[in-house]
Design a protein around this motif. Sequence first.
Motif, PDB file in Angstrom:
ATOM      1  N   UNK A 122       6.114 -11.122  -7.768  1.00  0.00           N
ATOM      2  CA  UNK A 122       5.403 -11.006  -6.496  1.00  0.00           C
ATOM      3  C   UNK A 122       4.348 -12.104  -6.461  1.00  0.00           C
ATOM      4  N   UNK A 123       4.481 -13.060  -5.525  1.00  0.00           N
ATOM      5  CA  UNK A 123       3.541 -14.190  -5.475  1.00  0.00           C
ATOM      6  C   UNK A 123       2.175 -13.789  -4.924  1.00  0.00           C
ATOM      7  N   UNK A 124       1.173 -14.588  -5.227  1.00  0.00           N
ATOM      8  CA  UNK A 124      -0.201 -14.287  -4.794  1.00  0.00           C
ATOM      9  C   UNK A 124      -0.365 -14.282  -3.291  1.00  0.00           C
ATOM     10  N   UNK A 125       0.538 -14.915  -2.559  1.00  0.00           N
ATOM     11  CA  UNK A 125       0.455 -14.940  -1.092  1.00  0.00           C
ATOM     12  C   UNK A 125       0.830 -13.596  -0.466  1.00  0.00           C
ATOM     13  N   UNK A 126       1.373 -12.678  -1.261  1.00  0.00           N
ATOM     14  CA  UNK A 126       1.776 -11.362  -0.765  1.00  0.00           C
ATOM     15  C   UNK A 126       0.528 -10.503  -0.545  1.00  0.00           C
ATOM     16  N   UNK A 127       0.430  -9.851   0.597  1.00  0.00           N
ATOM     17  CA  UNK A 127      -0.732  -8.998   0.870  1.00  0.00           C
ATOM     18  C   UNK A 127      -0.667  -7.739   0.008  1.00  0.00           C
ATOM     19  N   UNK A 128      -1.798  -7.061  -0.071  1.00  0.00           N
ATOM     20  CA  UNK A 128      -1.860  -5.806  -0.821  1.00  0.00           C
ATOM     21  C   UNK A 128      -0.863  -4.798  -0.254  1.00  0.00           C
TER      22      UNK A 128
ATOM     23  N   UNK B 237      -9.788 -15.014 -10.713  1.00  0.00           N
ATOM     24  CA  UNK B 237     -11.257 -15.037 -10.800  1.00  0.00           C
ATOM     25  C   UNK B 237     -11.861 -14.616  -9.457  1.00  0.00           C
ATOM     26  N   UNK B 238     -11.320 -15.123  -8.355  1.00  0.00           N
ATOM     27  CA  UNK B 238     -11.815 -14.763  -7.021  1.00  0.00           C
ATOM     28  C   UNK B 238     -11.651 -13.265  -6.776  1.00  0.00           C
ATOM     29  N   UNK B 239     -10.472 -12.729  -7.093  1.00  0.00           N
ATOM     30  CA  UNK B 239     -10.219 -11.297  -6.878  1.00  0.00           C
ATOM     31  C   UNK B 239     -11.098 -10.436  -7.774  1.00  0.00           C
ATOM     32  N   UNK B 240     -11.294 -10.883  -8.993  1.00  0.00           N
ATOM     33  CA  UNK B 240     -12.146 -10.126  -9.921  1.00  0.00           C
ATOM     34  C   UNK B 240     -13.559  -9.988  -9.359  1.00  0.00           C
ATOM     35  N   UNK B 241     -14.069 -11.057  -8.780  1.00  0.00           N
ATOM     36  CA  UNK B 241     -15.421 -11.034  -8.213  1.00  0.00           C
ATOM     37  C   UNK B 241     -15.530 -10.076  -7.031  1.00  0.00           C
ATOM     38  N   UNK B 242     -14.417  -9.779  -6.360  1.00  0.00           N
ATOM     39  CA  UNK B 242     -14.417  -8.896  -5.193  1.00  0.00           C
ATOM     40  C   UNK B 242     -14.242  -7.422  -5.552  1.00  0.00           C
ATOM     41  N   UNK B 243     -13.971  -7.122  -6.817  1.00  0.00           N
ATOM     42  CA  UNK B 243     -13.777  -5.728  -7.225  1.00  0.00           C
ATOM     43  C   UNK B 243     -15.013  -4.893  -6.914  1.00  0.00           C
ATOM     44  N   UNK B 244     -14.776  -3.629  -6.589  1.00  0.00           N
ATOM     45  CA  UNK B 244     -15.883  -2.704  -6.358  1.00  0.00           C
ATOM     46  C   UNK B 244     -16.692  -2.528  -7.646  1.00  0.00           C
TER      47      UNK B 244
ATOM     48  N   UNK C  47       7.217  -0.674 -14.037  1.00  0.00           N
ATOM     49  CA  UNK C  47       6.318  -1.438 -14.903  1.00  0.00           C
ATOM     50  C   UNK C  47       5.714  -2.533 -14.046  1.00  0.00           C
ATOM     51  N   UNK C  48       4.392  -2.532 -13.976  1.00  0.00           N
ATOM     52  CA  UNK C  48       3.654  -3.462 -13.131  1.00  0.00           C
ATOM     53  C   UNK C  48       2.727  -4.277 -14.025  1.00  0.00           C
ATOM     54  N   UNK C  49       3.031  -5.585 -14.141  1.00  0.00           N
ATOM     55  CA  UNK C  49       2.301  -6.459 -15.063  1.00  0.00           C
ATOM     56  C   UNK C  49       1.690  -7.638 -14.322  1.00  0.00           C
TER      57      UNK C  49
ATOM     58  N   UNK D 225      -7.234  -9.317 -12.981  1.00  0.00           N
ATOM     59  CA  UNK D 225      -7.641  -9.699 -11.641  1.00  0.00           C
ATOM     60  C   UNK D 225      -6.491  -9.966 -10.687  1.00  0.00           C
ATOM     61  N   UNK D 226      -5.264  -9.698 -11.116  1.00  0.00           N
ATOM     62  CA  UNK D 226      -4.112  -9.983 -10.246  1.00  0.00           C
ATOM     63  C   UNK D 226      -3.865  -8.885  -9.213  1.00  0.00           C
ATOM     64  N   UNK D 227      -4.437  -7.708  -9.409  1.00  0.00           N
ATOM     65  CA  UNK D 227      -4.275  -6.612  -8.456  1.00  0.00           C
ATOM     66  C   UNK D 227      -3.360  -5.499  -8.926  1.00  0.00           C
ATOM     67  N   UNK D 228      -2.944  -5.544 -10.187  1.00  0.00           N
ATOM     68  CA  UNK D 228      -1.971  -4.565 -10.664  1.00  0.00           C
ATOM     69  C   UNK D 228      -2.532  -3.141 -10.710  1.00  0.00           C
ATOM     70  N   UNK D 229      -3.762  -2.964 -11.150  1.00  0.00           N
ATOM     71  CA  UNK D 229      -4.335  -1.619 -11.236  1.00  0.00           C
ATOM     72  C   UNK D 229      -4.519  -1.026  -9.846  1.00  0.00           C
ATOM     73  N   UNK D 230      -5.057  -1.806  -8.924  1.00  0.00           N
ATOM     74  CA  UNK D 230      -5.260  -1.338  -7.557  1.00  0.00           C
ATOM     75  C   UNK D 230      -3.916  -0.993  -6.919  1.00  0.00           C
ATOM     76  N   UNK D 231      -2.927  -1.837  -7.129  1.00  0.00           N
ATOM     77  CA  UNK D 231      -1.588  -1.588  -6.586  1.00  0.00           C
ATOM     78  C   UNK D 231      -0.989  -0.323  -7.190  1.00  0.00           C
ATOM     79  N   UNK D 232      -1.067  -0.183  -8.508  1.00  0.00           N
ATOM     80  CA  UNK D 232      -0.502   0.987  -9.190  1.00  0.00           C
ATOM     81  C   UNK D 232      -1.162   2.282  -8.722  1.00  0.00           C
ATOM     82  N   UNK D 233      -2.474   2.260  -8.597  1.00  0.00           N
ATOM     83  CA  UNK D 233      -3.192   3.457  -8.146  1.00  0.00           C
ATOM     84  C   UNK D 233      -2.807   3.841  -6.718  1.00  0.00           C
TER      85      UNK D 233
END
Length: 185
Positions: free
Chosen positions: A145-151, A110-117, A6-8, A12-20
């Motif tokens: 998982x803190x925001x400082x963690x890379x993809x 918000x920053x990550x959301x703006x960078x989405x494809x 379960x990834x929550x 814009x936190x990156x959960x969908x990209x990470x899960x995929x």
Amino acid sequence: MTALVILRGNSGSGKTTTAREARRRYGRGCALIEQDHLRRVVLREHGGNGADAVAPGFIVGTARAALDAGYHVILEGILHTGQYGDPLRRLVEDVPATCFYLDVSFEETVRRHALRAEPIPVTAETMRGWYTERDLLGVPHEVVIPESTTFEETVTTVLNLSGLTNTEPQTPCPTRCRRCQERAP
């Protein structure tokens, strides 16, 4: 035994990209259940419907059905505890699960959301209305998982801690599927 991940996290936190990516690396035999797809596309249900919402039970039921069929499952979404907490906690009581929460500040979402494809057409103000700080499930061994963690670190953490790196598929495809057997070395 099947694995449930379960990834929550906030929008814009990156959960969908990470899960995929985690599912792509795993391959066949792992179901990806995306809250947004089931709630918005399949049910055409708006968020925040309170006790009348169908999505929480439907999403958990879909995860159970995939697990019962032998699939490993990655379930991802905002999955706010106010609406999804109890159904998810009941699922985790019944099925061994590894729960992750991507703890990302509002400014970073918000920053990550703006960078989405393909960003969804929402304003930062709308995202602020969805944002809940550290909305943890409160289940044993929940991994923050803190925001400082890379993809790459996030995907690797999800695969390793969930056991998916060492888990074989349990489903007919690829273990018993004729097409997959024809391709096997």
